[in-house]
Enzyme design. Structure first.
Site, PDB file in Angstrom:
ATOM      1  N   GLY A  40       3.433   1.533  10.996  1.00  0.00           N
ATOM      2  CA  GLY A  40       3.235   0.938  12.335  1.00  0.00           C
ATOM      3  C   GLY A  40       2.821  -0.598  12.067  1.00  0.00           C
ATOM      4  O   GLY A  40       3.317  -1.762  12.578  1.00  0.00           O
TER       5      GLY A  40
ATOM      6  N   GLU B 157      -9.061   4.346   6.743  1.00  0.00           N
ATOM      7  CA  GLU B 157      -8.245   4.538   7.756  1.00  0.00           C
ATOM      8  C   GLU B 157      -9.018   5.293   9.072  1.00  0.00           C
ATOM      9  O   GLU B 157      -8.814   5.055  10.050  1.00  0.00           O
ATOM     10  CB  GLU B 157      -7.056   5.636   7.114  1.00  0.00           C
ATOM     11  CG  GLU B 157      -6.257   4.718   6.561  1.00  0.00           C
ATOM     12  CD  GLU B 157      -5.684   3.418   6.992  1.00  0.00           C
ATOM     13  OE1 GLU B 157      -5.757   3.129   8.037  1.00  0.00           O
ATOM     14  OE2 GLU B 157      -5.106   2.531   6.163  1.00  0.00           O
TER      15      GLU B 157
ATOM     16  N   GLU C 155       0.933  -1.130  -0.089  1.00  0.00           N
ATOM     17  CA  GLU C 155      -0.009   0.065  -0.089  1.00  0.00           C
ATOM     18  C   GLU C 155       0.800   1.255  -0.015  1.00  0.00           C
ATOM     19  O   GLU C 155       1.819   1.249   0.719  1.00  0.00           O
ATOM     20  CB  GLU C 155      -1.026   0.044   1.183  1.00  0.00           C
ATOM     21  CG  GLU C 155      -1.902   1.071   1.127  1.00  0.00           C
ATOM     22  CD  GLU C 155      -3.055   0.959   2.269  1.00  0.00           C
ATOM     23  OE1 GLU C 155      -3.980   1.653   1.985  1.00  0.00           O
ATOM     24  OE2 GLU C 155      -2.448   0.650   3.313  1.00  0.00           O
TER      25      GLU C 155
ATOM     26  N   ASN D  17      -2.534  -6.475   5.263  1.00  0.00           N
ATOM     27  CA  ASN D  17      -2.824  -7.630   4.066  1.00  0.00           C
ATOM     28  C   ASN D  17      -3.629  -8.602   4.664  1.00  0.00           C
ATOM     29  O   ASN D  17      -3.611  -9.163   5.800  1.00  0.00           O
ATOM     30  CB  ASN D  17      -1.271  -8.209   4.014  1.00  0.00           C
ATOM     31  CG  ASN D  17      -0.374  -7.096   3.953  1.00  0.00           C
ATOM     32  OD1 ASN D  17      -0.408  -6.322   3.098  1.00  0.00           O
ATOM     33  ND2 ASN D  17       0.862  -7.414   4.901  1.00  0.00           N
TER      34      ASN D  17
ATOM     35  N   HIS E 157      -9.847  -3.595   9.512  1.00  0.00           N
ATOM     36  CA  HIS E 157      -9.671  -3.741   8.024  1.00  0.00           C
ATOM     37  C   HIS E 157     -10.019  -4.955   7.266  1.00  0.00           C
ATOM     38  O   HIS E 157     -10.090  -4.965   6.240  1.00  0.00           O
ATOM     39  CB  HIS E 157      -7.996  -3.231   7.677  1.00  0.00           C
ATOM     40  CG  HIS E 157      -7.576  -1.813   7.834  1.00  0.00           C
ATOM     41  ND1 HIS E 157      -8.473  -0.694   7.196  1.00  0.00           N
ATOM     42  CD2 HIS E 157      -6.591  -1.158   8.531  1.00  0.00           C
ATOM     43  CE1 HIS E 157      -8.093   0.195   7.207  1.00  0.00           C
ATOM     44  NE2 HIS E 157      -6.842   0.286   8.093  1.00  0.00           N
TER      45      HIS E 157
ATOM     46  N   MET F 236       0.693  -3.217   8.636  1.00  0.00           N
ATOM     47  CA  MET F 236      -0.254  -3.159   7.379  1.00  0.00           C
ATOM     48  C   MET F 236      -1.332  -4.275   7.351  1.00  0.00           C
ATOM     49  O   MET F 236      -0.698  -5.437   7.520  1.00  0.00           O
ATOM     50  CB  MET F 236       0.785  -3.190   6.172  1.00  0.00           C
ATOM     51  CG  MET F 236       0.331  -3.487   4.841  1.00  0.00           C
ATOM     52  SD  MET F 236      -0.888  -2.217   4.283  1.00  0.00           S
ATOM     53  CE  MET F 236      -2.028  -2.647   3.447  1.00  0.00           C
TER      54      MET F 236
ATOM     55  N   GLU G 105      -5.895  -3.217  12.874  1.00  0.00           N
ATOM     56  CA  GLU G 105      -5.448  -3.888  11.616  1.00  0.00           C
ATOM     57  C   GLU G 105      -6.592  -5.023  11.188  1.00  0.00           C
ATOM     58  O   GLU G 105      -6.860  -5.170  10.144  1.00  0.00           O
ATOM     59  CB  GLU G 105      -4.141  -4.509  11.636  1.00  0.00           C
ATOM     60  CG  GLU G 105      -2.970  -3.386  11.743  1.00  0.00           C
ATOM     61  CD  GLU G 105      -2.975  -2.339  10.796  1.00  0.00           C
ATOM     62  OE1 GLU G 105      -3.367  -2.517   9.614  1.00  0.00           O
ATOM     63  OE2 GLU G 105      -2.467  -1.207  10.976  1.00  0.00           O
TER      64      GLU G 105
END
Length: 895
Positions: free
Chosen positions: A292, A351, A156, A296, A332, A294, A329
């Site tokens: 910090g 975000e 990203e 995925n 997400h 991600m 995370e």
């Protein structure tokens, strides 16, 4: 940059069955300068540099990527084979894809049947770079002390194209079949579970690891990791396999994050009423990592400090940080991964939403953290500080070229985004909010959506005018200042409200002042925790009548500091609220909000700073950690400002007077029955007193530091930062040498970071230079250099000048290291925004005009604006602050 490559190896004549065939297929790639130079040497023309950005054409799109990668962990290269099943939606003579820093060996396209489908085959090679983006190498040390490298990814926003040629836009989703060819003694991970692992025919030291097919997903969420790791695992109550991967020998440090993740997945499943869609989730600590963490899908990557907790050596704030980042995370996995933004314009929704719900999740898992009060200090006020600037931006920014995306990974997208969603949640109510979220996720799962789609779902669920209200918060920058005055009319209280844009520089000077639709709550001293009235302020001025309010009762706006606005009370209303700070009858989050509003009004020149200093003294009985934290932060800003004067010591005396009583009450050692927040408060207060030179605190810090270094009595993790800071600030070269030795010996990244962040406290010029040199040494991980230099800039007036000179002298190396990512913005912000002289704004502006940093352009403008605002504040209030501090000192009894 698009390149038309027409060499025989890159083009194939196509024959379509069905519509007339296009004469020629061209593979067009967006490429790096290295690739461009190679094309020039082959006699191929590069297209003009400054071509307007266009999104990829929609005539050909992927259905599935079958991708095999073979990284070389010694030579730092990788080989790749891609077979992409593609759908030709419209006859064309070219396939346009994204690709950067990759060399194409062969490429071909073969149509299949008459349905417009075909297979695109590309063989390519690339470099495992050291820039912490794309497919890159991450350095680590084995337990025996040997330096080795892992191969990891960070895609990203637009770096999947550095790992394989692809349609690298969030709306172009496909499934992925990933295989990795790796040394047989290494761990290989990707988004999905392993379905096959077999010897590699060409080399007995290698194995081919094959992963299950992913759901339909965006390229920026693809991930793979090859390295040496241990893990701990469990199953969530919904049967999902959860693993936390740690450096070898540190599996124990993954247990806290594992516990948080196992509680979090079922929480989100219940909240959204949508199951987690993959069979497993891995959380992995990466040594060199820019962000910090991600998100995925199924393989979440983290900095070590955002995932690993050592039961003996991790402090309370680290536990809290890990809980929040894990919560963010994993949110997400639904909001961003299952339903993805259509384009980067809607990044804030991803975000901002995750930055809000991480607190909801942590509050569920750890109610003792009082995390929502901390949200106000950590996110809400931080966003307001930035959003009051003329160089702020709306939450929703129209993004053209993806290189503009790095600019909006900031406090507006994250913290203001989270704050307006918190306000929206409060306005709608939890029940309808959950219902709307479920409608949104169900309707758009495995698809893409825009901000308006979420508003529509929430509007349908709640029956309220969500789009109309929220557009005033997301499509225009800034926020309102609500001015309120009151009048007693018999048994009722009449309130007159007016709104105007709050500006860091004072009054709004534009033609048409923007207006907001503001959800306002009003409480009284009869029940400080309950809203007596809720209204939607949808015009510039409004009168409100509160029934049955006695003359001696106070009235307060913005219960819980939820509405994203600042409040200015008439002097009579403010006077009536101040006793509520001293006797604690105002709830903690309201005490915090009141103080923070007043501080911001003083900064903007609307009221005098002396008025705020008087209010700060009313916090003498304050027990709440977060209220102290915000007060401490604001006094820190004031101290930095006054470091430009010759009465800096007087403000330090004020700090000592404000913090001494709570310091004495807390003492140095935990008492029976204390919890998480007491530990945070003790560290904060002792650090503040030690830094200000409080004699008893300094002596005790030196004694405990000596015992710690000699191994007699190891400092508890919660006391290390304040003690390290205190002894360094008031120490010499020997103290610094001891700290650097502790840094070298530290096995935990958390301890290394703890030391790195305080090194800048040292005051002697030659030691400051030593710290700056250390920042760029091999001893400091690339992502942590920023906090070392930032610590120097924030440590003292001399440190600020030295750090700025160091950045200018080493600009090429620093810029090359961070390649225009968000770390470069952070470095600039930390280093220059403490200046308070007009000419420094000109100097900073001039430097970056001759040394462009495109992704930090907005940050540079904000920093220059802040420098000018600081200078104006100093000119306006310095003398009155000085007089107040002198009078106060004279009136205090001498000891």
């Amino acid at each position: 940059m698009w390149l038309a490559a027409a060499a025989p190896s890159l083009a194939r004549r196509l024959l379509f069955l069905g519509p007339p065939p296009p004469p020629l297929l061209l593979l067009l790639f967006s490429r790096s300068s290295r690739r461009r130079r190679r094309l020039h040497s082959l006699g191929l023309a590069a297209m003009p540099e400054k071509r307007p950005f266009e999104r990829l054409p929609a005539d050909v799109s992927p259905i599935n990527y079958s991708l095999c990668l073979k990284p070389d962990l010694l030579d730092f290269t990788f080989e790749g084979k891609l077979e992409a099943a593609a759908q030709v939606r419209q006859a064309t003579n070219q396939i346009v894809m994204n690709c950067a820093d990759i060399d194409i060996i062969t490429a071909s396209y073969a149509p299949e049947g008459d349905e417009g489908t075909g297979t695109l085959k590309i063989d390519f090679v690339g470099e495992l770079n050291d820039k912490m983006k794309g497919f890159y190498r991450s350095k680590y040390t084995t337990p025996s002390g040997e330096v080795r490298y892992a191969a990891v990814t960070q895609f990203e926003a637009t770096d999947a194209r550095r790992a394989f040629p692809c349609w690298d836009e969030p709306a172009i989703k496909a499934t992925f079949d990933i295989s990795l060819v790796v040394p047989k003694d290494r761990v290989a991970l990707s988004n999905m579970n392993v379905i096959d692992r077999k010897p590699y025919p060409d080399d007995e030291n290698l194995v081919e690891v094959k992963f299950a097919r992913t759901p339909v997903m965006s390229t920026y969420l693809v991930a793979f990791v090859v390295g040496e790791y241990d893990f701990v695992e469990t199953r969530s109550k919904d049967g999902v396999c959860v693993r936390v991967y740690t450096p070898v020998g540190k599996a124990e440090q993954g247990k806290f994050a594992l516990e948080v993740a196992a509680k979090t997945l079922p929480f989100y499943k219940d909240y959204f009423n949508v199951p987690y869609p993959l069979p497993k989730i891995d959380l992995i600590a990466i040594a060199d990592f820019a962000a910090g963490a991600m998100e995925n899908w199924g393989l979440v990557t983290y900095r070590e400090t955002a995932l690993l907790i050592d039961p003996k050596n991790s402090c309370s704030s680290s536990r809290q940080w890990v809980a929040l980042v894990v919560g963010h995370e994993l949110a997400h996995q639904w909001f961003g991964n299952l339903v993805t933004m259509e384009w980067w314009t809607h990044l804030w929704l991803n975000e901002g939403f995750a930055s809000w719900i991480e607190y909801l999740c942590v509050d569920h898992c750890f109610p003792e953290y009082d995390i929502w009060t901390q949200f106000v200090s950590a996110d809400y006020t931080r966003a307001q500080e930035l959003d009051a600037l003329d160089n702020s931006h709306p939450i929703e920014v129209s993004v053209g070229h993806p290189s503009e995306v790095d600019e909006i990974f900031d406090a507006i997208s994250y913290s203001k985004g989270a704050s307006v969603i918190r306000m929206l949640h409060d306005y709608i109510g939890d029940k309808d909010f959950k219902k709307g979220m479920n409608m949104y996720l169900t309707k758009f799962q495995q698809k893409n959506a825009a901000t308006e789609d979420l508003w529509e779902s929430l509007e349908n669920a709640s029956g309220k005018p969500i789009a109309a209200v929220m557009n005033t918060w997301t499509k225009q920058m800034g926020f309102p200042l609500i001015y309120v005055e009151a009048e007693q009319v018999e048994d009722d209280r009449l309130l007159r409200l007016s709104q105007k844009k709050f500006c860091a520089g004072g009054s709004y000077v534009g033609e048409d002042c923007p207006q907001w639709m503001v959800p306002i709550t009003i409480s009284t001293s009869e029940d400080p925790n309950q809203a007596k009235l809720k209204i939607l302020m949808d015009k510039p001025e409004m009168n409100v009548v509160l029934k049955n309010v006695k003359p001696d009762q106070w009235v307060k706006l913005n219960l819980g500091t939820v509405g994203f606005y600042r409040t200015q009370y008439s002097s009579a209303m403010l006077e009536s609220l101040l006793p509520g700070i001293r006797d604690l009858s105002l709830p903690p989050v309201d005490r915090l909000g009141l103080q923070n509003d007043l501080f911001s009004l003083a900064r903007a020149g609307i009221i005098s700073t002396v008025e705020v200093l008087k209010v700060m003294e009313a916090f003498v009985n304050e027990p709440n950690y977060t209220v102290w934290s915000d007060l401490s932060c604001n006094l820190g800003i004031l101290s930095t400002l006054l470091s430009h004067t010759d009465f800096y010591e007087e403000i330090q005396e004020f700090v000592k007077d404000v913090f001494s009583p709570i310091g004495e009450r807390l003492g140095w050692d935990p008492k029976p029955g204390e919890g998480h927040l007491d530990a945070l408060l003790r560290g904060l207060v002792l650090g503040k007193l030690g830094k200000a030179g409080h004699k008893a605190t300094l002596e005790e810090a030196r004694r405990r530091f000596k015992d710690h270094v000699e191994g007699k009595q190891i400092l508890s993790a919660d006391l290390r930062s304040p003690v390290y800071l205190t002894v360094l600030k008031h120490g010499d070269g020997t103290t610094l040498d001891i700290m650097l030795k502790l840094h070298k010996q530290a096995d935990m990244q958390e301890e290394k970071n703890r030391i790195e962040r305080v090194l800048g406290a040292t005051l002697l010029p030659d030691l400051i230079q030593k710290v700056l040199t250390f920042a760029l040494s091999e001893e400091v991980r690339p992502q942590d250099t920023v906090s070392v230099i930032g610590g120097v800039a924030g440590g003292s007036k001399h440190g600020r000048k030295a750090a700025w000179k160091f950045i200018k002298d080493n600009w090429e190396e620093l810029y090359n290291r961070y390649q225009g990512g968000f770390l470069i913005s952070r470095l600039i912000k930390l280093s220059v925004e403490g200046f308070a002289v007009d000419k420094m704004a000109g100097e900073v502006k001039a430097f970056f005009e001759s040394h462009p940093a495109p992704s930090a352009e907005r940050t540079i403008q904000q920093c220059c604006e802040n420098i000018l605002l600081n200078a104006a504040w100093l000119k306006r209030d310095a003398e009155s602050i000085h007089q107040y501090l002198l009078q106060r000192k004279a009136s205090l009894p001498t000891v």
